[in-house]
Scaffold this motif. Structure first.
Motif: not given
Length: 203
Positions: A88, A122-125, A100-101
């Motif tokens: 983060t 992976t990322q929140p995007s 974050s990832e």
């Protein structure tokens, strides 16, 4: 000699099943041994520190605080050399969450403290990354390969087309320190540095 070979094969099968313990020194010499993985002895734990980010011409220079947590994944063992990680980043001045990832590191030892490593992230995007590369006793270098990046249809442009991650541990430091760099390319820009962190191990 054929009998010894058969015995070793049987013991290997039993070892993989976890149903036998070998304490005979002669047999132990013939059994394959796990190669050392000193890098993860250093990396496993919690790291905190600060960094500098930018991505001209789209993202101006900014300062951030980062926490990186690395721990054994499930499953984990001699044949499952997998660690999970989560990271983060927050704005250094305002505390606002920036990025974050989370993902996994999977190691394939080839020599003592050297080999191949695979990273999934992976990322929140929605950006999902599969990268591969190499490691040594104090460094790791991976990059996305071919179709190693994917994203949902809602992703905004310009799309990320390549990612490279590099880190180096300084084992002689007390506490342990790490330099961590992320480079990135998009549809409109060539590969260039995006993030540079200097972290210390706290746990």
């Amino acid at each position: 000699s054929n009998i010894i070979i058969i015995i070793i094969i049987v013991i290997n099968m039993a070892l993989m099943a976890g149903s036998v313990i070998v304490d005979d020194p002669i047999l132990l010499q013939a059994l394959p041994r796990a190669l050392p993985l000193d890098l993860m002895n250093y990396l496993e734990g919690t790291w905190t520190g600060h960094g500098v980010g930018e991505y001209p011409p789209h993202v101006p220079r900014f300062l951030y605080l980062q926490e990186l947590v690395i721990e054994k994944a499930v499953p984990h063992g001699p044949r499952e050399l997998v660690w999970s990680f989560r990271s983060t980043c927050h704005n250094r001045e305002t505390g606002e969450g920036l990025q974050s990832e989370q993902g996994y590191l999977r190691f394939r030892p080839m020599y003592i403290n050297q080999g191949r490593v695979e990273l999934v992230c992976t990322q929140p995007s929605g950006l999902a990354e599969v990268s591969e590369g190499t490691y040594t006793e104090d460094s790791l270098d991976v990059s996305s390969r071919f179709d190693g990046l994917t994203r949902p249809s809602s992703a905004s442009r310009p799309l990320v087309t390549a990612v490279r991650r590099w880190l180096e541990i300084r084992p002689q430091s007390d506490p342990l320190t790490m330099e961590y760099r992320v480079e990135m390319a998009t549809e409109r820009t060539p590969m260039q540095q995006h993030l540079l962190s200097k972290l210390q191990k706290v746990v």
